[in-house]
Write a protein that holds these residues in place. Sequence first.
Motif, PDB file in Angstrom:
ATOM      1  N   PRO A  52       6.879  -6.107  20.669  1.00 59.22           N
ATOM      2  CA  PRO A  52       5.568  -6.206  20.036  1.00 59.22           C
ATOM      3  C   PRO A  52       4.723  -4.948  20.279  1.00 59.22           C
ATOM      4  CG  PRO A  52       6.062  -8.193  21.272  1.00 59.22           C
ATOM      5  CD  PRO A  52       7.105  -7.190  21.621  1.00 59.22           C
ATOM      6  N   ARG A  53       4.092  -4.468  19.197  1.00 63.24           N
ATOM      7  CA  ARG A  53       3.264  -3.275  19.275  1.00 63.24           C
ATOM      8  C   ARG A  53       2.405  -3.192  18.033  1.00 63.24           C
ATOM      9  NH1 ARG A  53       8.188  -2.581  17.633  1.00 63.24           N
ATOM     10  NH2 ARG A  53       8.845  -1.019  16.128  1.00 63.24           N
ATOM     11  N   VAL A  54       1.545  -2.183  18.009  1.00 65.62           N
ATOM     12  CA  VAL A  54       0.683  -1.935  16.862  1.00 65.62           C
ATOM     13  C   VAL A  54       1.084  -0.582  16.277  1.00 65.62           C
ATOM     14  CG1 VAL A  54      -1.682  -1.750  16.026  1.00 65.62           C
ATOM     15  CG2 VAL A  54      -1.184  -3.213  18.004  1.00 65.62           C
ATOM     16  N   ALA A  55       1.659  -0.614  15.092  1.00 68.15           N
ATOM     17  CA  ALA A  55       2.072   0.617  14.418  1.00 68.15           C
ATOM     18  C   ALA A  55       0.947   1.074  13.486  1.00 68.15           C
ATOM     19  CB  ALA A  55       3.354   0.383  13.635  1.00 68.15           C
ATOM     20  N   LEU A  56       1.072   2.307  13.021  1.00 66.22           N
ATOM     21  CA  LEU A  56       0.067   2.895  12.140  1.00 66.22           C
ATOM     22  C   LEU A  56       0.691   3.238  10.799  1.00 66.22           C
ATOM     23  CD1 LEU A  56      -1.388   5.530  14.650  1.00 66.22           C
ATOM     24  CD2 LEU A  56      -2.076   3.132  14.371  1.00 66.22           C
ATOM     25  N   SER A  57      -0.158   3.361   9.789  1.00 68.64           N
ATOM     26  CA  SER A  57       0.291   3.908   8.517  1.00 68.64           C
ATOM     27  C   SER A  57      -0.803   4.808   7.964  1.00 68.64           C
ATOM     28  CB  SER A  57       0.618   2.810   7.504  1.00 68.64           C
ATOM     29  OG  SER A  57      -0.548   2.113   7.110  1.00 68.64           O
ATOM     30  N   LEU A  58      -0.364   5.810   7.219  1.00 70.16           N
ATOM     31  CA  LEU A  58      -1.276   6.690   6.491  1.00 70.16           C
ATOM     32  C   LEU A  58      -0.839   6.669   5.036  1.00 70.16           C
ATOM     33  CD1 LEU A  58      -1.356   9.792   8.887  1.00 70.16           C
ATOM     34  CD2 LEU A  58      -3.167   8.081   8.575  1.00 70.16           C
ATOM     35  N   ALA A  59      -1.786   6.567   4.130  1.00 70.12           N
ATOM     36  CA  ALA A  59      -1.487   6.581   2.700  1.00 70.12           C
ATOM     37  C   ALA A  59      -2.481   7.502   2.013  1.00 70.12           C
ATOM     38  CB  ALA A  59      -1.590   5.168   2.126  1.00 70.12           C
ATOM     39  N   ALA A  60      -1.960   8.279   1.059  1.00 72.18           N
ATOM     40  CA  ALA A  60      -2.805   9.235   0.344  1.00 72.18           C
ATOM     41  C   ALA A  60      -2.313   9.363  -1.085  1.00 72.18           C
ATOM     42  CB  ALA A  60      -2.763  10.595   1.041  1.00 72.18           C
ATOM     43  N   GLU A  61      -3.204   9.828  -1.937  1.00 71.35           N
ATOM     44  CA  GLU A  61      -2.852  10.066  -3.336  1.00 71.35           C
ATOM     45  C   GLU A  61      -1.839  11.199  -3.455  1.00 71.35           C
ATOM     46  OE1 GLU A  61      -3.735   8.384  -6.144  1.00 71.35           O
ATOM     47  OE2 GLU A  61      -4.682   6.934  -4.807  1.00 71.35           O
ATOM     48  N   GLY A  62      -1.984  12.225  -2.631  1.00 67.10           N
ATOM     49  CA  GLY A  62      -1.125  13.388  -2.743  1.00 67.10           C
ATOM     50  C   GLY A  62      -0.067  13.452  -1.665  1.00 67.10           C
ATOM     51  N   GLU A  63       1.166  13.688  -2.064  1.00 66.34           N
ATOM     52  CA  GLU A  63       2.278  13.764  -1.127  1.00 66.34           C
ATOM     53  C   GLU A  63       2.184  14.942  -0.164  1.00 66.34           C
ATOM     54  OE1 GLU A  63       6.124  15.000   0.327  1.00 66.34           O
ATOM     55  OE2 GLU A  63       5.158  15.982  -1.362  1.00 66.34           O
ATOM     56  N   PRO A  64       1.646  16.113  -0.564  1.00 60.14           N
ATOM     57  CA  PRO A  64       1.575  17.238   0.381  1.00 60.14           C
ATOM     58  C   PRO A  64       0.765  16.937   1.640  1.00 60.14           C
ATOM     59  CG  PRO A  64       1.270  18.026  -1.858  1.00 60.14           C
ATOM     60  CD  PRO A  64       1.259  16.519  -1.923  1.00 60.14           C
ATOM     61  N   VAL A  65      -0.286  16.142   1.528  1.00 60.48           N
ATOM     62  CA  VAL A  65      -1.103  15.780   2.688  1.00 60.48           C
ATOM     63  C   VAL A  65      -0.239  15.055   3.713  1.00 60.48           C
ATOM     64  CG1 VAL A  65      -3.000  14.300   3.470  1.00 60.48           C
ATOM     65  CG2 VAL A  65      -3.265  15.650   1.392  1.00 60.48           C
ATOM     66  N   LEU A  66       0.552  14.107   3.243  1.00 59.22           N
ATOM     67  CA  LEU A  66       1.368  13.323   4.163  1.00 59.22           C
ATOM     68  C   LEU A  66       2.602  14.082   4.632  1.00 59.22           C
ATOM     69  CD1 LEU A  66       1.067   9.748   2.675  1.00 59.22           C
ATOM     70  CD2 LEU A  66      -0.214  10.800   4.529  1.00 59.22           C
ATOM     71  N   ARG A  67       3.100  14.991   3.830  1.00 61.35           N
ATOM     72  CA  ARG A  67       4.244  15.797   4.266  1.00 61.35           C
ATOM     73  C   ARG A  67       3.852  16.618   5.493  1.00 61.35           C
ATOM     74  NH1 ARG A  67       5.152  19.916   0.559  1.00 61.35           N
ATOM     75  NH2 ARG A  67       5.429  18.322  -1.026  1.00 61.35           N
ATOM     76  N   ALA A  68       2.681  17.243   5.423  1.00 60.44           N
ATOM     77  CA  ALA A  68       2.199  18.031   6.566  1.00 60.44           C
ATOM     78  C   ALA A  68       1.953  17.131   7.777  1.00 60.44           C
ATOM     79  CB  ALA A  68       0.928  18.783   6.184  1.00 60.44           C
ATOM     80  N   ALA A  69       1.362  15.957   7.544  1.00 66.64           N
ATOM     81  CA  ALA A  69       1.108  15.017   8.644  1.00 66.64           C
ATOM     82  C   ALA A  69       2.428  14.556   9.256  1.00 66.64           C
ATOM     83  CB  ALA A  69       0.309  13.818   8.137  1.00 66.64           C
ATOM     84  N   ARG A  70       3.403  14.235   8.423  1.00 67.94           N
ATOM     85  CA  ARG A  70       4.719  13.793   8.912  1.00 67.94           C
ATOM     86  C   ARG A  70       5.339  14.861   9.815  1.00 67.94           C
ATOM     87  NH1 ARG A  70       9.321  10.766   7.564  1.00 67.94           N
ATOM     88  NH2 ARG A  70       8.480   9.881   5.676  1.00 67.94           N
ATOM     89  N   ASP A  71       5.302  16.103   9.358  1.00 70.23           N
ATOM     90  CA  ASP A  71       5.905  17.192  10.137  1.00 70.23           C
ATOM     91  C   ASP A  71       5.239  17.332  11.508  1.00 70.23           C
ATOM     92  OD1 ASP A  71       7.577  17.661   8.000  1.00 70.23           O
ATOM     93  OD2 ASP A  71       6.486  19.432   7.277  1.00 70.23           O
TER      94      ASP A  71
END
Length: 175
Positions: A52-71
């Motif tokens: 058991p834990r609390v995970a996070l998610s990030l969602a955005a309109e543009g994929e480049p924002v999340l690509r940089a965050a993922r890296d």
Amino acid sequence: MTPPAATPHAIGIDTGATTLREADHLLQALAAELGLPEGVFGCTHLVRDGRPRVALSLAAEGEPVLRAARDRLTEQGYEVRDGAWDAVGRAVLYPGADALTGTVIVAELLARSAIDRVTVLGTPGEPAPDTRLVTRDHVRPQWQGGRLVLSAMPAVGGTLVPFEDPDPTPCCADH
């Protein structure tokens, strides 16, 4: 608006956080560190898979924002996956969240934020648009059926407060 799980550009982050408070603080710190733009949604998700834990998610309109965050998150040692953990995340970061401080009326809350609807526990309908909501500077709506919904409860003087208490008393605190 669509929930983070249905957004084409969403990532899930397993940080090992064990409480909502810890996950909230981590999500806000990561958003600041990563320089995420205003339109990003950041949610917490309760994961019950034997650990058991609390995970996070990030969602955005543009994929480049999340690509940089993922890296950057991967470089920091976090486990990052495609998509949100589920479609019922509890929103911590969302458009307009910073403006929901002090006391606001329901109509202002709906106009100034990504929240689509307010419900009141124990009542069949939605509150009147001019109903005052004392935010306690802690407004955590949840995705329900593709809409961001804030659950509130009646409070003193005909006002409402968000259902989630910013400073809950731990179970058995007086024992």
